[in-house]
Motif scaffolding. Sequence first.
Motif, PDB file in Angstrom:
ATOM      1  N   ARG A  86       0.815  -1.124   0.064  1.00 31.41           N
ATOM      2  CA  ARG A  86       0.108   0.156   0.003  1.00 31.41           C
ATOM      3  C   ARG A  86       0.867   1.223   0.047  1.00 31.41           C
ATOM      4  NH1 ARG A  86      -1.530   2.332   4.679  1.00 31.41           N
ATOM      5  NH2 ARG A  86      -1.043   0.673   5.790  1.00 31.41           N
ATOM      6  N   GLY A  87       0.756   2.188  -1.104  1.00 35.37           N
ATOM      7  CA  GLY A  87       1.125   3.345  -1.104  1.00 35.37           C
ATOM      8  C   GLY A  87       2.607   3.382  -1.552  1.00 35.37           C
ATOM      9  N   VAL A  88       3.359   2.365  -1.798  1.00 37.29           N
ATOM     10  CA  VAL A  88       4.756   2.063  -2.395  1.00 37.29           C
ATOM     11  C   VAL A  88       4.687   2.204  -3.867  1.00 37.29           C
ATOM     12  CG1 VAL A  88       6.778   0.859  -2.186  1.00 37.29           C
ATOM     13  CG2 VAL A  88       5.306   0.985  -0.210  1.00 37.29           C
ATOM     14  N   ARG A  89       5.318   2.988  -4.205  1.00 40.55           N
ATOM     15  CA  ARG A  89       5.549   3.068  -5.960  1.00 40.55           C
ATOM     16  C   ARG A  89       6.976   3.226  -6.320  1.00 40.55           C
ATOM     17  NH1 ARG A  89       6.877   8.222  -7.229  1.00 40.55           N
ATOM     18  NH2 ARG A  89       6.036   9.981  -6.134  1.00 40.55           N
ATOM     19  N   PRO A  90       7.173   3.139  -7.308  1.00 39.66           N
ATOM     20  CA  PRO A  90       8.743   3.142  -7.951  1.00 39.66           C
ATOM     21  C   PRO A  90       9.149   4.640  -7.776  1.00 39.66           C
ATOM     22  CG  PRO A  90       7.491   1.899  -9.813  1.00 39.66           C
ATOM     23  CD  PRO A  90       6.370   2.537  -8.685  1.00 39.66           C
ATOM     24  N   ILE A  91      10.592   4.827  -7.483  1.00 43.08           N
ATOM     25  CA  ILE A  91      10.879   6.179  -7.302  1.00 43.08           C
ATOM     26  C   ILE A  91      11.159   6.597  -8.816  1.00 43.08           C
ATOM     27  CG2 ILE A  91      13.438   5.590  -7.325  1.00 43.08           C
ATOM     28  CD1 ILE A  91      13.495   7.500  -4.679  1.00 43.08           C
ATOM     29  N   ASP A  92      11.037   7.857  -8.841  1.00 45.48           N
ATOM     30  CA  ASP A  92      11.154   8.748 -10.167  1.00 45.48           C
ATOM     31  C   ASP A  92      12.278  10.014  -9.995  1.00 45.48           C
ATOM     32  OD1 ASP A  92       9.924   8.969 -13.098  1.00 45.48           O
ATOM     33  OD2 ASP A  92       9.682  10.991 -12.215  1.00 45.48           O
ATOM     34  N   THR A  93      12.712  10.346 -11.315  1.00 41.14           N
ATOM     35  CA  THR A  93      13.601  11.321 -11.107  1.00 41.14           C
ATOM     36  C   THR A  93      12.964  12.756 -10.198  1.00 41.14           C
ATOM     37  OG1 THR A  93      14.250  10.997 -13.226  1.00 41.14           O
ATOM     38  CG2 THR A  93      14.941  12.974 -12.483  1.00 41.14           C
ATOM     39  N   ALA A  94      11.519  12.909 -10.479  1.00 39.68           N
ATOM     40  CA  ALA A  94      11.112  14.204  -9.704  1.00 39.68           C
ATOM     41  C   ALA A  94      10.731  13.853  -8.346  1.00 39.68           C
ATOM     42  CB  ALA A  94       9.569  14.126 -10.362  1.00 39.68           C
ATOM     43  N   ASP A  95      11.232  12.631  -7.618  1.00 39.55           N
ATOM     44  CA  ASP A  95      11.196  12.456  -6.385  1.00 39.55           C
ATOM     45  C   ASP A  95      12.562  12.613  -5.588  1.00 39.55           C
ATOM     46  OD1 ASP A  95       8.639  11.375  -6.611  1.00 39.55           O
ATOM     47  OD2 ASP A  95       9.438   9.612  -7.326  1.00 39.55           O
ATOM     48  N   LEU A  96      13.598  12.827  -6.436  1.00 36.88           N
ATOM     49  CA  LEU A  96      14.972  12.743  -5.956  1.00 36.88           C
ATOM     50  C   LEU A  96      15.374  13.897  -5.118  1.00 36.88           C
ATOM     51  CD1 LEU A  96      16.791  11.279  -8.847  1.00 36.88           C
ATOM     52  CD2 LEU A  96      15.889  10.028  -6.828  1.00 36.88           C
ATOM     53  N   GLY A  97      14.550  15.227  -5.204  1.00 33.56           N
ATOM     54  CA  GLY A  97      14.884  16.269  -4.299  1.00 33.56           C
ATOM     55  C   GLY A  97      14.435  15.894  -2.775  1.00 33.56           C
ATOM     56  N   ALA A  98      13.225  15.378  -2.428  1.00 33.22           N
ATOM     57  CA  ALA A  98      12.696  14.795  -1.456  1.00 33.22           C
ATOM     58  C   ALA A  98      13.654  13.696  -0.885  1.00 33.22           C
ATOM     59  CB  ALA A  98      11.321  14.215  -1.725  1.00 33.22           C
ATOM     60  N   ALA A  99      14.045  12.775  -1.735  1.00 37.66           N
ATOM     61  CA  ALA A  99      14.735  11.784  -1.442  1.00 37.66           C
ATOM     62  C   ALA A  99      16.098  12.423  -0.562  1.00 37.66           C
ATOM     63  CB  ALA A  99      15.400  10.986  -2.628  1.00 37.66           C
ATOM     64  N   ALA A 100      16.937  13.293  -1.243  1.00 37.64           N
ATOM     65  CA  ALA A 100      18.005  13.757  -0.832  1.00 37.64           C
ATOM     66  C   ALA A 100      17.757  14.218   0.597  1.00 37.64           C
ATOM     67  CB  ALA A 100      18.484  14.762  -1.681  1.00 37.64           C
ATOM     68  N   PRO A 135      25.359  12.915   3.982  1.00 38.31           N
ATOM     69  CA  PRO A 135      24.237  13.124   3.172  1.00 38.31           C
ATOM     70  C   PRO A 135      24.805  13.173   1.652  1.00 38.31           C
ATOM     71  CG  PRO A 135      25.466  15.245   4.115  1.00 38.31           C
ATOM     72  CD  PRO A 135      25.819  13.869   4.438  1.00 38.31           C
ATOM     73  N   TRP A 136      23.709  12.761   0.723  1.00 36.09           N
ATOM     74  CA  TRP A 136      24.122  12.618  -0.733  1.00 36.09           C
ATOM     75  C   TRP A 136      23.077  13.675  -1.268  1.00 36.09           C
ATOM     76  CZ3 TRP A 136      23.135   6.566  -1.872  1.00 36.09           C
ATOM     77  CH2 TRP A 136      23.969   5.930  -1.558  1.00 36.09           C
ATOM     78  N   SER A 137      23.897  14.445  -2.337  1.00 34.70           N
ATOM     79  CA  SER A 137      23.248  15.656  -2.906  1.00 34.70           C
ATOM     80  C   SER A 137      22.199  14.795  -3.748  1.00 34.70           C
ATOM     81  CB  SER A 137      24.067  16.485  -3.793  1.00 34.70           C
ATOM     82  OG  SER A 137      24.630  15.672  -4.628  1.00 34.70           O
ATOM     83  N   ARG A 138      21.158  15.645  -4.345  1.00 34.69           N
ATOM     84  CA  ARG A 138      20.201  15.538  -5.255  1.00 34.69           C
ATOM     85  C   ARG A 138      20.899  15.328  -6.514  1.00 34.69           C
ATOM     86  NH1 ARG A 138      14.588  18.457  -7.266  1.00 34.69           N
ATOM     87  NH2 ARG A 138      14.469  17.089  -8.967  1.00 34.69           N
ATOM     88  N   PRO A 139      21.979  16.055  -7.169  1.00 33.32           N
ATOM     89  CA  PRO A 139      22.630  15.322  -8.349  1.00 33.32           C
ATOM     90  C   PRO A 139      23.255  14.095  -8.063  1.00 33.32           C
ATOM     91  CG  PRO A 139      23.224  17.682  -7.702  1.00 33.32           C
ATOM     92  CD  PRO A 139      22.362  17.273  -6.670  1.00 33.32           C
ATOM     93  N   SER A 140      23.673  13.883  -6.937  1.00 29.48           N
ATOM     94  CA  SER A 140      24.223  12.327  -6.840  1.00 29.48           C
ATOM     95  C   SER A 140      23.208  11.142  -6.945  1.00 29.48           C
ATOM     96  CB  SER A 140      24.613  12.037  -5.387  1.00 29.48           C
ATOM     97  OG  SER A 140      25.591  13.340  -5.039  1.00 29.48           O
ATOM     98  N   PHE A 141      22.025  11.575  -6.377  1.00 32.63           N
ATOM     99  CA  PHE A 141      20.957  10.701  -6.653  1.00 32.63           C
ATOM    100  C   PHE A 141      20.523  10.691  -8.097  1.00 32.63           C
ATOM    101  CE2 PHE A 141      20.158  11.140  -2.051  1.00 32.63           C
ATOM    102  CZ  PHE A 141      19.966   9.761  -1.734  1.00 32.63           C
ATOM    103  N   GLU A 142      20.521  11.742  -8.641  1.00 27.28           N
ATOM    104  CA  GLU A 142      20.106  11.849 -10.295  1.00 27.28           C
ATOM    105  C   GLU A 142      21.050  10.920 -10.925  1.00 27.28           C
ATOM    106  OE1 GLU A 142      17.943  16.207 -10.201  1.00 27.28           O
ATOM    107  OE2 GLU A 142      19.874  15.787 -11.064  1.00 27.28           O
ATOM    108  N   GLN A 143      22.438  11.106 -10.684  1.00 26.87           N
ATOM    109  CA  GLN A 143      23.408  10.233 -11.450  1.00 26.87           C
ATOM    110  C   GLN A 143      23.166   8.984 -11.119  1.00 26.87           C
ATOM    111  OE1 GLN A 143      27.073  11.680 -10.472  1.00 26.87           O
ATOM    112  NE2 GLN A 143      28.258  11.009 -12.044  1.00 26.87           N
ATOM    113  N   LEU A 144      22.968   8.541  -9.950  1.00 26.48           N
ATOM    114  CA  LEU A 144      22.760   7.089  -9.609  1.00 26.48           C
ATOM    115  C   LEU A 144      21.465   6.581 -10.303  1.00 26.48           C
ATOM    116  CD1 LEU A 144      23.202   6.509  -5.697  1.00 26.48           C
ATOM    117  CD2 LEU A 144      24.106   5.349  -7.284  1.00 26.48           C
ATOM    118  N   LEU A 145      20.354   7.346 -10.128  1.00 22.96           N
ATOM    119  CA  LEU A 145      18.981   6.642 -10.821  1.00 22.96           C
ATOM    120  C   LEU A 145      19.341   6.486 -12.083  1.00 22.96           C
ATOM    121  CD1 LEU A 145      16.459   5.684  -9.733  1.00 22.96           C
ATOM    122  CD2 LEU A 145      15.586   7.906 -10.472  1.00 22.96           C
ATOM    123  N   ALA A 146      20.053   7.271 -12.913  1.00 26.38           N
ATOM    124  CA  ALA A 146      20.348   7.235 -14.508  1.00 26.38           C
ATOM    125  C   ALA A 146      21.254   6.209 -14.674  1.00 26.38           C
ATOM    126  CB  ALA A 146      20.845   8.645 -14.794  1.00 26.38           C
TER     127      ALA A 146
END
Length: 156
Positions: A4-18, A29-40
Amino acid sequence: MPERGVRPIDTADLGAAAVLHARCFPHEPWSRPSFEQLLASPGVCGWLAPSSEQLDEASLAGFILLRIAADEAEVLTFCVAPEQRRAGLGSRLLTTALPRLRLFGAQRVLLEVAEDNAGALALYRRFGFEEVGQRPNYYSREGERVDALLLACDLP
Ligand SMILES: CC(C)(COP(=O)(O)OP(=O)(O)OC[C@H]1O[C@@H](n2cnc3c(N)ncnc32)[C@H](O)[C@@H]1OP(=O)(O)O)[C@@H](O)C(=O)NCCC(=O)NCCS
C-alpha cells in the motif's frame, strides 16, 4: 502488487529523497545530483513510500534504492523518516522491492550495514538476510571508524 502506497521512485522524487537521506544519514548526506546520477545508471531502481498523497519534500516517508548487476542486487541506500519508524514502512518497502528484483533477474541481494545498527540488522534478519562478511572501518562517523557487516539474502 506493491505494498500500500509504495511506488517506483522517479527523477522528480529525488529532491525529497536527498532531504530525507540527509535527515537519516547526517554524517554522509548525498546531494540531489548524486541521486540523479545514480538513478540514471544502469540497473539502478528504487521504491518510495509517500506519507501523503501530495508528494512534496516534507512528505516523503521512506525509500530504498538498489542496483542490479547480472544476478546480484545491492542495496545502495534505504531509510525511513525518524518519526515514522517502527510502523512497518521499512518492511513494506522491502516486501515490494525484493520480489521485483527476482523478476529483473537477481538471485541474491547484498548490503552493508553498520555493525552497531541493531534496528536495521533486526529488520534485515527478519527478511532472511545473513552475515556473509565484514568490512572493517567501512563507515566514518564524527572521526570514528565503524565496521560494516556484509549481509546477503537469496531470493526465492
Ligand atoms: C532501518 C529502517 C529503514 C527500518 O525502518 P522501519 O520503518 O522502522 O522498519 P519496520 O517498522 O518495518 O520494522 C520492522 C521490524 O524490524 C525490526 N526493527 C526495526 N527497527 C528496529 C529498532 N530500532 N530496534 C529494534 N528492532 C527494530 C523490528 O523487528 C520491527 O518489527 P516491530 O516494530 O514489530 O518490532 C529505519 O530504522 C531507518 O531508516 N534507519 C536509519 C537508516 C538506516 O539505518 N538504514 C539502513 C542502512 S543499512
